[in-house]
Scaffold this active site. Structure first.
Site, PDB file in Angstrom:
ATOM      1  CE  LYS A  61     -43.201  22.823  24.290  1.00 30.65           C
ATOM      2  NZ  LYS A  61     -42.128  23.658  24.223  1.00 30.65           N
ATOM      3  CG  PHE A  86     -37.842  29.616  32.199  1.00 29.80           C
ATOM      4  CD1 PHE A  86     -36.887  29.998  33.012  1.00 29.80           C
ATOM      5  CD2 PHE A  86     -39.039  30.206  32.254  1.00 29.80           C
ATOM      6  CE1 PHE A  86     -37.067  30.935  34.042  1.00 29.80           C
ATOM      7  CE2 PHE A  86     -39.224  31.273  33.210  1.00 29.80           C
ATOM      8  CZ  PHE A  86     -38.196  31.554  34.134  1.00 29.80           C
ATOM      9  CB  CYS A  92     -43.475  26.950  41.062  1.00 29.36           C
ATOM     10  SG  CYS A  92     -43.072  25.235  41.550  1.00 29.36           S
TER      11      CYS A  92
HETATM   12  P1  NAD Z   1     -44.799  29.003  30.281  1.00 28.88           P
HETATM   13  O1  NAD Z   1     -46.116  28.861  30.765  1.00 28.88           O
HETATM   14  O2  NAD Z   1     -44.505  30.444  29.731  1.00 28.88           O
HETATM   15  O3  NAD Z   1     -44.454  27.823  29.363  1.00 28.88           O
HETATM   16  C1  NAD Z   1     -44.374  26.299  29.925  1.00 28.88           C
HETATM   17  C2  NAD Z   1     -44.462  25.537  28.513  1.00 28.88           C
HETATM   18  O4  NAD Z   1     -45.489  25.876  27.762  1.00 28.88           O
HETATM   19  C3  NAD Z   1     -43.083  25.831  27.653  1.00 28.88           C
HETATM   20  O5  NAD Z   1     -42.678  24.442  27.388  1.00 28.88           O
HETATM   21  C4  NAD Z   1     -43.604  26.578  26.631  1.00 28.88           C
HETATM   22  O6  NAD Z   1     -43.085  26.246  25.402  1.00 28.88           O
HETATM   23  C5  NAD Z   1     -45.087  26.207  26.436  1.00 28.88           C
HETATM   24  N1  NAD Z   1     -45.933  27.312  26.121  1.00 28.88           N
HETATM   25  C6  NAD Z   1     -45.891  28.665  26.305  1.00 28.88           C
HETATM   26  N2  NAD Z   1     -46.738  29.382  25.754  1.00 28.88           N
HETATM   27  C7  NAD Z   1     -47.968  28.445  25.281  1.00 28.88           C
HETATM   28  C8  NAD Z   1     -49.071  28.601  24.868  1.00 28.88           C
HETATM   29  N3  NAD Z   1     -49.553  29.672  24.551  1.00 28.88           N
HETATM   30  N4  NAD Z   1     -49.792  27.526  24.459  1.00 28.88           N
HETATM   31  C9  NAD Z   1     -49.288  26.115  24.738  1.00 28.88           C
HETATM   32  N5  NAD Z   1     -48.015  26.087  25.178  1.00 28.88           N
HETATM   33  C10 NAD Z   1     -47.152  27.180  25.544  1.00 28.88           C
HETATM   34  O7  NAD Z   1     -44.007  29.169  31.745  1.00 28.88           O
HETATM   35  P2  NAD Z   1     -42.530  29.363  31.744  1.00 28.88           P
HETATM   36  O8  NAD Z   1     -42.442  30.839  31.724  1.00 28.88           O
HETATM   37  O9  NAD Z   1     -41.627  28.451  31.030  1.00 28.88           O
HETATM   38  O10 NAD Z   1     -42.355  28.864  33.403  1.00 28.88           O
HETATM   39  C11 NAD Z   1     -42.562  29.761  34.485  1.00 28.88           C
HETATM   40  C12 NAD Z   1     -43.831  29.381  35.029  1.00 28.88           C
HETATM   41  O11 NAD Z   1     -43.872  28.066  35.206  1.00 28.88           O
HETATM   42  C13 NAD Z   1     -44.422  30.148  36.344  1.00 28.88           C
HETATM   43  O12 NAD Z   1     -45.476  30.415  36.259  1.00 28.88           O
HETATM   44  C14 NAD Z   1     -44.005  29.166  37.200  1.00 28.88           C
HETATM   45  O13 NAD Z   1     -44.629  29.299  38.555  1.00 28.88           O
HETATM   46  C15 NAD Z   1     -44.547  27.870  36.674  1.00 28.88           C
HETATM   47  N6  NAD Z   1     -43.976  26.810  37.249  1.00 28.88           N
HETATM   48  C16 NAD Z   1     -44.796  26.035  37.949  1.00 28.88           C
HETATM   49  C17 NAD Z   1     -44.394  24.761  38.664  1.00 28.88           C
HETATM   50  C18 NAD Z   1     -45.434  23.780  39.602  1.00 28.88           C
HETATM   51  O14 NAD Z   1     -45.204  22.711  39.576  1.00 28.88           O
HETATM   52  N7  NAD Z   1     -46.511  24.464  39.993  1.00 28.88           N
HETATM   53  C19 NAD Z   1     -43.408  24.403  38.756  1.00 28.88           C
HETATM   54  C20 NAD Z   1     -42.070  25.166  37.796  1.00 28.88           C
HETATM   55  C21 NAD Z   1     -42.770  26.306  37.378  1.00 28.88           C
END
Ligand code: NAD
Length: 492
Positions: free
Chosen positions: A181, A157, A289
Site C-alpha cells: 500500500k 511519503f 527520518c
Molecule cells: P504517516 O505516519 O502519516 O504515514 C505513513 C503511512 O501510514 C502512509 O502509508 C499512510 O497512508 C499510512 N497512515 C497514515 N495515517 C494512518 C492511520 N491513522 N492509520 C493507519 N495508517 C495510516 O507518515 P508520513 O507523514 O507519510 O511520513 C513521515 C514520517 O515517517 C516521519 O515521522 C518520519 O520520521 C517517518 N519516517 C521514519 C523512517 C524510519 O525508518 N524510522 C523512515 C522514513 C520516514
C-alpha cells in the site's frame, strides 16, 4: 486529508493478481506536486473487498512462489535490478515530482533503494540454515529458513522510491508474496517500481498493490491471511500499526519518527561539520527520518561554528527540485508547511533566539516552500527541542562537556540517529558507546546505513525486534524450522 469525489486527474490503479485495475472506491484523495500545487493523480481509498482480493491473490500465488528455488527467485531480482538501473532517471524524476526533493537527492535515494535489491539478489546464501552433526547418537539437527506467506508493506511519503524497496524485494526474494500500500501522498514512483517488477518476470499475484489510508491499512492489519507487516511512518501511526497488527497475530516491524541530535566538539573540523550539518538538517527540506534537527555544541564550539553555519544556511537555494542548482525543494503539503510555521512561532514564544528566520527569505510563490530556520539558545524542555518538526528547522543547544551533551541526546524519547563531529578518537568512541540511538555517525551528517546493514532505530523510533534491511530483514521475512533426524546404520 480531505476526501474528494471528482477531478480530471487520472486515478491510481491497483495491481490485483497481475492485472492493473481501476478501483470501485467512492473516496479519493489528491496527489499534488508540492512545488507547483498541480494535481497529479487521484488516489482511490481501496474498498475492503479490493483489499481482500489483493490478499487472496497473494495467498493464491504463495504456494508456487515459495516452492520456486531461491536461485530462480534471485534471477528475477537480478533482472529487476537491471530494469531499475535503466529507469533510474525516470524514477528519480517521479520522486521529485511527487515528493519535491531535488533531483540529485532523488537520484541518490533511488540508488540507495537499488542497493537493497542488490542485497536481495544474494538470497540463496542469505537464507541458508545451519547444521550440527551428532547432537545425540546417530541424530543430526539442522535449521532451514522458510517464507511466512502474505506480507504487507506500508511506507511514508518522504522516500517514494527507497522505502518501498526496503519492503517488497527482500520479502519476495525470501519466497513470500506481498500486498503493498504506497504512501497516500506520494504513490506514483512505487507504481512504476511494481510495473518494472512485473517486467522482470515476477509471476502474477506475487506482488499486489492497493491504495488508501487508515481504513485500507486496518483491513490489511486485521486480515486473517496476512502474516507480517512492515511499516515506516510517524511514531503515533507506527505504534498503532504495531499494536493492532500484533493483536491480530502478525509479525510486525514498525519504524517511527525521529529527533536526531548532532554533537559538535570544540576540536572538530568546523568547515566539514558545517557541510555535514547543512546537508543533514536542510537536505530534503528536513523531511528525512535521519535529518539532524538538534545541534548540541560543546564548550567553545558554538563560537567557531555558528557564524559560519548561519551564513551558509542563509545562502541555500530554495527552488523546485527540478532545477539542478536547487539545494532544497518544497515540503510535502500546505498543511505540513503550516505545521512547521507553527513550530517556528512556538520556538519564538518559548524564548529561543531566531538566528536565521526562513520566513523572511523570498521563495517561489507557488508550492509549499520554506527556507532554512535556525534557533539558538534552545532549552531541552522547549517543544522545538523535543518534538519531530519534519521540516527545515534546526534547534541549537549548548553543553559544557561531552557528558552533558550525551545527557541531552539521551533524554530524547526518540532514538533513530545521532552524530558527533570531532577529531578525537576517544570522544568519538565514548559517544558511540553511550549514545542511545540505533544509527551513529562519526563525522558523518546522515549516518543512514546502506542496505546490507539494518536500519536500526531505537526507543520511540522503532516498534518491534527485527529491523528493515540487512540480515535482520531476512530473519523478519522468514521463519526458522529445526529438523532433527535419526538415521541408524543398518548392516548390508
Ligand atoms: P504517516 O505516519 O502519516 O504515514 C505513513 C503511512 O501510514 C502512509 O502509508 C499512510 O497512508 C499510512 N497512515 C497514515 N495515517 C494512518 C492511520 N491513522 N492509520 C493507519 N495508517 C495510516 O507518515 P508520513 O507523514 O507519510 O511520513 C513521515 C514520517 O515517517 C516521519 O515521522 C518520519 O520520521 C517517518 N519516517 C521514519 C523512517 C524510519 O525508518 N524510522 C523512515 C522514513 C520516514
Amino acid at each position: 486529508m480531505a476526501a474528494i469525489v471528482s477531478t480530471n486527474a487520472p486515478p491510481c490503479r491497483m495491481l490485483l493478481g497481475g492485472v492493473w485495475r481501476e478501483s470501485q472506491a467512492t473516496q479519493f484523495s489528491e496527489i499534488t506536486n508540492p512545488a507547483t500545487g498541480e494535481i497529479l493523480a487521484r488516489l482511490p481509498h481501496s474498498t475492503r473487498e479490493e483489499v481482500n482480493a489483493a490478499v487472496e491473490a497473494a495467498a493464491g500465488a504463495f504456494r508456487a512462489w515459495s516452492a520456486t528455488p531461491p536461485v530462480e527467485r534471485a534471477r528475477v531480482l537480478f533482472r529487476y535490478k537491471m530494469l531499475l538501473e535503466e529507469h533510474l532517471e525516470e524514477l528519480a524524476r517521479q520522486v521529485t515530482q511527487e515528493n519535491g526533493k531535488t533531483l540529485p537527492d532523488a537520484r541518490g535515494s533511488v540508488r540507495r533503494g537499488i542497493e537493497v535489491v542488490e542485497f536481495a539478489c544474494g538470497i540463496p546464501t542469505l537464507m541458508m540454515g545451519r547444521t550440527a552433526e551428532n547432537v545425540g547418537r546417530d541424530v543430526d539437527s539442522s535449521t532451514v529458513r522458510q517464507p511466512l506467506g502474505v506480507c504487507v508493506g506500508i511506507p511514508p511519503f518522504n522516500f517514494p522510491a527507497m522505502i518501498p524497496l526496503w519492503m517488497f524485494p527482500l520479502a519476495i526474494a525470501c519466497g513470500n508474496t506481498f500486498v503493498f500500500k504506497p504512501s497516500d501522498k506520494a504513490p506514483l514512483t512505487a507504481m512504476i517500481q511494481a510495473r518494472l517488477f512485473q517486467e522482470a518476470g515476477l509471476p502474477a499475484g506475487v506482488l499486489n498493490v492497493v491504495h488508501g489510508l487508515k481504513e485500507t491499512v486496518d483491513a490489511l492489519l486485521t486480515h486473517r491471511k496476512v502474516k507480517a507487516v512492515s511499516f515506516v511512518g510517524s511514531s503515533a501511526v507506527a505504534q498503532y500499526v504495531y499494536a493492532t497488527a500484533a493483536a491480530h497475530g502478525k509479525r510486525v516491524q514498525a519504524m517511527g519518527g525521529a529527533k536526531n541530535h548532532m554533537v559538535v566538539m570544540p576540536d572538530a573540523d568546523m568547515s566539514a561539520a558545517v557541510k555535514g550539518i547543512l546537508s543533514s538538517s536542510f537536505g530534503s527540506a528536513g523531511q528525512r527520518c535521519m535529518a539532524g534537527s538538534v545541534l548540541v555544541t560543546v564548550g567553545d564550539a558554538a563560537e567557531k561554528l555558528l557564524p559560519l553555519l548561519v551564513e551558509e544556511a542563509g545562502k541555500l537555494r530554495v527552488a523546485p527540485g527540478t532545477e539542478e542548482s536547487a539545494d532544497l525543494g518544497p515540503v510535502i503539503t500546505r498543511q505540513a508547511r503550516e505545521r512547521i510555521l507553527s513550530y517556528i512561532e512556538k520556538g519564538e514564544k518559548e524564548g529561543a533566539r531566531l538566528a536565521l528566520d526562513g520566513r523572511r527569505k523570498a521563495t517561489p510563490k507557488e508550492g509549499n516552500f520554506l527556507a532554512p530556520t535556525i534557533f539558538d539558545n534552545v532549552r531541552p524542555e522547549m517543544s522545538i527541542a523535543r518534538e519531530e518538526i519534519f521540516g527545515p528547522v534546526l534547534a541549537v543547544m549548548r553543553a559544557g562537556s561531552l557528558d552533558e551533551a550525551l545527557d541531552r541526546v539521551n533524554a530524547s524519547s526518540y532514538g533513530n540517529g545521532a552524530v558527533i563531529f570531532t577529531r578525537d578518537g576517544g570522544w568519538a568512541r565514548e559517544f558511540s558507546t553511550r549514545v542511545q540511538a540505533g544509527m551513529v555517525g562519526v563525522n558523518v551528517g546522515v549516518p543512514a546505513p546502506t542496505g546490507i546493514f539494518p536500519f536500526a532505530g531505537w526507543k520511540g523510533s522503532f516498534f518491534g525486534t527485527l529491523h528493515a534491511n540487512g540480515q535482520d530483514a531476512v530473519e523478519f521475512f522468514t521463519e526458522t524450522k529445526v529438523i532433527t533426524s535419526r538415521w541408524e546404520k543398518r548392516p548390508l
